[in-house]
Design a protein around this motif. Structure first.
Motif, PDB file in Angstrom:
ATOM      1  N   LEU A 211       0.826  -1.208   0.000  1.00  0.00           N
ATOM      2  CA  LEU A 211       0.000   0.000   0.000  1.00  0.00           C
ATOM      3  C   LEU A 211       0.861   1.259   0.000  1.00  0.00           C
ATOM      4  O   LEU A 211       0.490   2.273  -0.595  1.00  0.00           O
ATOM      5  CB  LEU A 211      -0.936  -0.005   1.204  1.00  0.00           C
ATOM      6  N   ARG A 212       2.016   1.211   0.647  1.00  0.00           N
ATOM      7  CA  ARG A 212       2.906   2.376   0.672  1.00  0.00           C
ATOM      8  C   ARG A 212       3.501   2.659  -0.710  1.00  0.00           C
ATOM      9  O   ARG A 212       3.841   3.803  -1.020  1.00  0.00           O
ATOM     10  CB  ARG A 212       4.027   2.165   1.684  1.00  0.00           C
ATOM     11  N   ARG A 213       3.658   1.601  -1.523  1.00  0.00           N
ATOM     12  CA  ARG A 213       4.248   1.774  -2.851  1.00  0.00           C
ATOM     13  C   ARG A 213       3.201   1.967  -3.941  1.00  0.00           C
ATOM     14  O   ARG A 213       3.552   2.197  -5.094  1.00  0.00           O
ATOM     15  CB  ARG A 213       5.111   0.555  -3.192  1.00  0.00           C
ATOM     16  N   MET A 214       1.950   1.842  -3.595  1.00  0.00           N
ATOM     17  CA  MET A 214       0.889   1.923  -4.601  1.00  0.00           C
ATOM     18  C   MET A 214       0.836   3.330  -5.192  1.00  0.00           C
ATOM     19  O   MET A 214       0.961   4.324  -4.469  1.00  0.00           O
ATOM     20  CB  MET A 214      -0.452   1.573  -3.954  1.00  0.00           C
ATOM     21  N   PRO A 215       0.638   3.451  -6.512  1.00  0.00           N
ATOM     22  CA  PRO A 215       0.575   4.782  -7.129  1.00  0.00           C
ATOM     23  C   PRO A 215      -0.513   5.651  -6.499  1.00  0.00           C
ATOM     24  O   PRO A 215      -1.564   5.159  -6.073  1.00  0.00           O
ATOM     25  CB  PRO A 215       0.255   4.468  -8.597  1.00  0.00           C
ATOM     26  N   VAL A 216      -0.254   6.946  -6.442  1.00  0.00           N
ATOM     27  CA  VAL A 216      -1.222   7.879  -5.852  1.00  0.00           C
ATOM     28  C   VAL A 216      -2.544   7.813  -6.607  1.00  0.00           C
ATOM     29  O   VAL A 216      -3.621   7.926  -6.009  1.00  0.00           O
ATOM     30  CB  VAL A 216      -0.661   9.309  -5.847  1.00  0.00           C
ATOM     31  N   TYR A 217      -2.480   7.616  -7.928  1.00  0.00           N
ATOM     32  CA  TYR A 217      -3.724   7.522  -8.699  1.00  0.00           C
ATOM     33  C   TYR A 217      -4.562   6.340  -8.231  1.00  0.00           C
ATOM     34  O   TYR A 217      -5.799   6.443  -8.121  1.00  0.00           O
ATOM     35  CB  TYR A 217      -3.407   7.383 -10.188  1.00  0.00           C
ATOM     36  N   ALA A 218      -3.917   5.208  -7.934  1.00  0.00           N
ATOM     37  CA  ALA A 218      -4.660   4.057  -7.427  1.00  0.00           C
ATOM     38  C   ALA A 218      -5.265   4.371  -6.066  1.00  0.00           C
ATOM     39  O   ALA A 218      -6.399   3.971  -5.767  1.00  0.00           O
ATOM     40  CB  ALA A 218      -3.746   2.833  -7.352  1.00  0.00           C
ATOM     41  N   TRP A 219      -4.521   5.093  -5.220  1.00  0.00           N
ATOM     42  CA  TRP A 219      -5.088   5.520  -3.935  1.00  0.00           C
ATOM     43  C   TRP A 219      -6.320   6.399  -4.153  1.00  0.00           C
ATOM     44  O   TRP A 219      -7.347   6.239  -3.473  1.00  0.00           O
ATOM     45  CB  TRP A 219      -4.041   6.299  -3.142  1.00  0.00           C
ATOM     46  N   ALA A 220      -6.211   7.339  -5.077  1.00  0.00           N
ATOM     47  CA  ALA A 220      -7.342   8.225  -5.345  1.00  0.00           C
ATOM     48  C   ALA A 220      -8.562   7.430  -5.795  1.00  0.00           C
ATOM     49  O   ALA A 220      -9.686   7.673  -5.335  1.00  0.00           O
ATOM     50  CB  ALA A 220      -6.957   9.259  -6.406  1.00  0.00           C
ATOM     51  N   MET A 221      -8.358   6.456  -6.688  1.00  0.00           N
ATOM     52  CA  MET A 221      -9.492   5.681  -7.183  1.00  0.00           C
ATOM     53  C   MET A 221     -10.057   4.763  -6.100  1.00  0.00           C
ATOM     54  O   MET A 221     -11.262   4.495  -6.077  1.00  0.00           O
ATOM     55  CB  MET A 221      -9.081   4.871  -8.409  1.00  0.00           C
ATOM     56  N   LEU A 222      -9.206   4.284  -5.195  1.00  0.00           N
ATOM     57  CA  LEU A 222      -9.713   3.475  -4.086  1.00  0.00           C
ATOM     58  C   LEU A 222     -10.605   4.319  -3.181  1.00  0.00           C
ATOM     59  O   LEU A 222     -11.707   3.888  -2.789  1.00  0.00           O
ATOM     60  CB  LEU A 222      -8.535   2.896  -3.291  1.00  0.00           C
ATOM     61  N   VAL A 223     -10.156   5.518  -2.847  1.00  0.00           N
ATOM     62  CA  VAL A 223     -10.978   6.415  -2.020  1.00  0.00           C
ATOM     63  C   VAL A 223     -12.287   6.735  -2.736  1.00  0.00           C
ATOM     64  O   VAL A 223     -13.369   6.712  -2.130  1.00  0.00           O
ATOM     65  CB  VAL A 223     -10.197   7.705  -1.695  1.00  0.00           C
ATOM     66  N   VAL A 224     -12.207   7.024  -4.025  1.00  0.00           N
ATOM     67  CA  VAL A 224     -13.399   7.379  -4.800  1.00  0.00           C
ATOM     68  C   VAL A 224     -14.370   6.212  -4.865  1.00  0.00           C
ATOM     69  O   VAL A 224     -15.593   6.382  -4.708  1.00  0.00           O
ATOM     70  CB  VAL A 224     -12.985   7.829  -6.216  1.00  0.00           C
ATOM     71  N   ALA A 225     -13.860   5.010  -5.096  1.00  0.00           N
ATOM     72  CA  ALA A 225     -14.742   3.843  -5.179  1.00  0.00           C
ATOM     73  C   ALA A 225     -15.461   3.603  -3.862  1.00  0.00           C
ATOM     74  O   ALA A 225     -16.656   3.272  -3.841  1.00  0.00           O
ATOM     75  CB  ALA A 225     -13.930   2.612  -5.589  1.00  0.00           C
ATOM     76  N   VAL A 226     -14.746   3.785  -2.745  1.00  0.00           N
ATOM     77  CA  VAL A 226     -15.400   3.649  -1.430  1.00  0.00           C
ATOM     78  C   VAL A 226     -16.455   4.742  -1.250  1.00  0.00           C
ATOM     79  O   VAL A 226     -17.556   4.483  -0.725  1.00  0.00           O
ATOM     80  CB  VAL A 226     -14.350   3.696  -0.312  1.00  0.00           C
ATOM     81  N   MET A 227     -16.159   5.959  -1.697  1.00  0.00           N
ATOM     82  CA  MET A 227     -17.143   7.039  -1.607  1.00  0.00           C
ATOM     83  C   MET A 227     -18.389   6.712  -2.427  1.00  0.00           C
ATOM     84  O   MET A 227     -19.523   6.973  -1.993  1.00  0.00           O
ATOM     85  CB  MET A 227     -16.521   8.348  -2.091  1.00  0.00           C
TER      86      MET A 227
END
Length: 842
Positions: A211-227
């Motif tokens: 998770l620490r190495r995951m691209p920021v874009y993937a983090w953004a999409m994970l947050v968005v999908a949960v939203m």
């Protein structure tokens, strides 16, 4: 699913691999080959679906833009008669609806479907047919919905559809029904995409991509999908309630019978304000991916940006009443929402400053993506400043429903999403056929769009402060708005000229012959590895945040098949499932191949909703049957016993093929779907609580609660049903399993019938009061779940009788058991709420 006791290599080890025979590579290409000709529509590969998704979303962007130009021509001069009042109402409603529901959300999901598998180092997302179904449902439903304009059936109540104006009394035609059924259906498509993204991001990352190495874009999409999972159910529930009112006279929003129009605003804006950030956060993730590349340096404050993404997602759910300051809420509630509206600017500002610092640290080349990113930051910051202004309640009272709000909204949405999307188009276009778009034309495109946008929308701030209200089709020449409106119209056409030039260049680029993609921007992320329809030749092991910068030989190693899964172990499509935190290899995930079934199921679903709207009932139910049959047929194919139990994914690692229980991707997909389900149910519960608290006496005079003996008997049967399903799961592989399932189904159906009889004996009439209608909505939603169990139970029995349930092919059993237990919990929770709330209000 934890990361404990992992049998796989250490995080820094690289898989060893011998040279791979050419036959392995040919077999891999054959399995993943994209069908051609008419059969292309059967493709479920993320690259095919992603490109179709992006193209369709851009089509809706153009169509909504044409509607915007019609509005601007109408408002260019006072007392214009180009559009009649009714036509103008349809045009502005469709413009907002298409932009928000058919472009903004789909385009960010489309780009994610296209980019994320390669960016994560996966061969595809875990549910390719779900992605295909979501796309085709969106395409069929969206195009049919837009065509209502040509038959004077387009909705005309605004993209927010406030009752009572959209109720049957004031909107008696089918126009509002098309919005309610069409948008509710399209939102289901968006939720399907969110389920796919959550499971894909958490469980299909390349080995070593923690998770620490995951691209920021993937983090953004994970947050968005949960939203999306928590926000979109509210609008689905709201549209269902308003359609029940229009179709069956259940008065949820009719004040004279205990309803409340403000209930709609609560449900709609609980979705609507998080949606603004659902649109912005993917753009922010793309910006955080592109800026390090154009600056050729690492992203400043990467961890802080990730925390800020999560913070924006969290704060966004506290802002729904930001749009309701003039709706008569209490002072305490408005003060809380006002504070939250200002607080959300902090994590947003953190990201902007981090981007500026990254550009400052690097050596920036003024390319097409750079220009659009600079334009984005300028426009979005101005939109953020006006957002803070309208968070101040007295100021909002002055400018609410004026063109100041129109200007603010467009500065946030076009600046915050459209400009980053255009930057992304220039940046990632080479992935399609290896060709970059013209840098010379890009400068013309940018300045036309940037200059046209500011000329169109900045004057609207002043127009709004001069008092011009939103949603008026014309105005008097003596009000002082003439010049400002003419400037806005000219600006809109200049902006449109830039968009036309962009699409001309895009078409020219796509028609050029294909060449090797390479890494034209010298980017650090994995999507620039050599790839085809199968993704990468082998799935890489990641040891750093910027793999293509810090692992210089990675590209050659992956292309030679020296990492994981360089062939097809089962003869089918596969990727590696990894643990959610440390991304260590868990099992080989077998993926379904191309099929007509998602297309057929989507066509049946779209036809069912649209024909139901125009009340062609027989044909609607035929299409509904097609949708159910198509879905069941594709599910029937999905849970099959793999041909082998283990697969060698590298010379030093053997993994099991597929997984069961909580390790399975389908189990997690079902869990996320049930969270969506619970959110819809919670919205119905909120509606019941809201209308109950408006009553002076609860229950209202002439109404009564269902008798407790009926409720206890119904709840007992639900518990018995779940107990029988537990026994059925334990009886896997035994002959009694299907009979236990049928007994469980009998208890569930009997429970609902008892509950229904209890409501009838109590004399609850959902057409009499909103209170009775709210209870009826809870009962109806439970009935929908019982109907689902009535389909799932026999389906499960048939699989058992056909010998298709076993220790290594039990996903159908586990997932249906989850749905069964959720239905029990929901039914009992509904009964408790209906009975306990009146006691609390005494």
């Amino acid at each position: 699913m934890t990361d404990a006791a992992l049998p796989s290599p250490s995080p820094t080890s690289v898989p060893t691999a011998l040279p791979r025979p050419a036959e392995d590579f040919e077999q891999l290409k054959k399995v993943w080959r994209t069908p051609t000709g008419l059969r292309f529509v059967t493709s479920v590969n993320n690259t095919s679906i992603g490109l179709l998704y992006i193209g369709t979303a851009l089509l809706f962007f153009v169509l909504a833009g044409i509607l915007a130009l019609l509005m601007r021509v109408q408002l260019a001069v006072p007392d214009n008669t180009l559009l009649s009042p009714g036509t103008y109402n349809q045009v502005f409603t469709m413009h907002g609806t298409v932009m928000m529901f058919l472009f903004a959300i789909p385009i960010v999901e489309a780009i994610a479907v296209y980019l994320l598998p390669n960016m994560l180092g996966a061969r595809d997302l875990p549910f390719p047919r779900l992605s295909a179904y979501a796309y085709w449902a969106y395409a069929f439903g969206g195009l049919a919905f837009f065509c209502t304009l040509f038959f004077s059936l387009a909705p005309d109540g605004g993209w927010f559809m406030y009752p009572p104006l959209t109720g049957e009394k004031y909107s008696p035609g089918l126009n509002a029904d098309f919005w309610l059924l069409g948008i509710g259906f399209i939102e289901i498509s968006a939720i399907a995409g969110a389920v796919e993204l959550i499971v894909g991001i958490l469980f299909t990352r390349a080995p070593g991509m923690t998770l620490r190495r995951m691209p920021v874009y993937a983090w953004a999409m994970l947050v968005v999908a949960v939203m999306i999972v928590f926000a979109f159910p509210a609008v689905i529930a709201g549209t269902a309630l308003l359609e029940l009112e229009r179709a069956f006279d259940w008065p949820f929003f009719i004040s004279e019978r205990g309803g409340d129009p403000i209930l709609w605003q609560h449900l709609f804006w609980f979705f609507g304000h998080p949606e603004v950030y659902i649109i912005f956060l993917p753009a922010a993730g793309m910006v955080s991916t592109m800026i390090p590349t154009i600056a050729q340096t690492t992203l400043v404050g990467r961890r802080t940006i990730i925390v800020a993404l999560v913070g924006v997602g969290f704060f966004s759910f506290g802002l729904w009443a930001h749009h309701m300051f003039t709706a008569g809420l209490g002072v305490l509630e408005m003060s809380f929402i006002s504070a939250a509206s200002m607080a959300v600017a902090i994590p947003t500002g953190i990201q902007v400053f981090a981007w500026i610092a990254t550009l400052w640290n690097g050596r920036v080349k003024m390319s097409a993506p750079t220009m659009f990113l600079m334009g984005f930051m300028f426009i979005f910051v101005l939109g953020g400043l006006t957002g803070v202004m309208v968070a101040v309640i007295p100021f909002d009272w002055q400018v609410h429903d004026t063109y100041f709000i129109v200007a603010h909204l467009h500065y946030v949405l076009i600046g915050g999403m459209v400009f980053p999307v255009f930057a992304a188009m220039y940046y990632w276009a080479p992935l399609i056929n290896g060709n970059q778009m013209s840098e010379t034309l890009a400068r013309w495109v940018f300045w036309l769009m940037f200059g046209g946008f500011n000329l169109a929308f900045f004057p609207m701030h002043i127009t709004g402060l001069y008092g011009m209200p939103r949603r008026v089709y014309t105005y008097d020449a003596n009000l002082g708005w003439n010049l400002l409106n003419m400037l806005s119209t000219v600006g809109a056409f200049v902006f449109a000229a830039g968009v036309v030039l962009f699409f001309a260049d895009l078409v020219r680029t796509l028609r050029r012959s294909t060449k090797d993609v390479g890494n034209p921007w010298n980017a650090a992320t994995l999507e620039w590895l050599p790839s085809e329809s199968y993704g990468n030749r082998s799935i890489p092991r990641i040891t750093t945040v910027n793999p293509l910068w810090d692992q210089p030989t990675l590209s050659d190693e992956v292309a030679r098949g020296q990492h994981y899964l360089p062939n097809t172990a089962t003869g089918l499509r596969e990727t590696i499932a990894t643990s959610p935190v440390r991304a260590e290899p868990r099992y080989v995930m077998v993926l379904p191949g191309d099929s007509w079934l998602p297309l057929i199921a989507a066509l049946g679903t779209a036809g069912f909703f649209l024909l139901l709207t125009v009340k062609i009932m027989l044909l609607a139910w035929i299409f509904g049957f097609v949708a159910v049959a198509g879905t069941m047929a594709w599910l029937w194919q999905s849970d099959r016993k793999p041909s082998i139990e283990e697969a060698r994914v590298s010379d030093d690692l053997v993994l099991p093929v597929n997984a069961k229980g909580t390790a399975s991707q389908s189990w997690w997909g079902t869990m996320v779907t049930l969270v969506v389900d619970a959110s819809i149910f919670a919205s119905f519960c909120f509606a019941y609580i809201h209308v109950s608290m408006r009553l002076q006496v609860c229950p209202p005079p002439g109404a009564a609660l269902p008798a407790l003996p009926w409720q206890f008997a119904s709840g007992g049967l639900l518990l018995a049903s779940s107990a029988l399903m537990i026994l059925a799961v334990r009886a896997l592989g035994k002959r009694r399993l299907p009979w236990l399932v049928l007994a469980a189904l009998g208890c569930a159906v009997a429970s609902f019938l008892l509950d229904l009889n209890g409501h009838q004996f109590a004399g609850l009439d959902p057409t009499a009061t909103a209170w009775g209608a709210a209870i009826g909505a809870l009962l109806s939603y439970q009935g929908l779940h019982i109907f689902l169990l009535a389909l799932a139970g026999p389906y499960l029995c048939l699989r058992a009788w056909r010998g298709m349930l076993g220790v290594r092919s039990r996903a159908t059993l586990d997932n249906i058991a989850l749905i069964w237990h959720y239905t029990t919990l929901q039914g009992i929770a509904g009964m408790v709420l209906v009975h306990v709330l009146p006691l609390l209000m005494e």
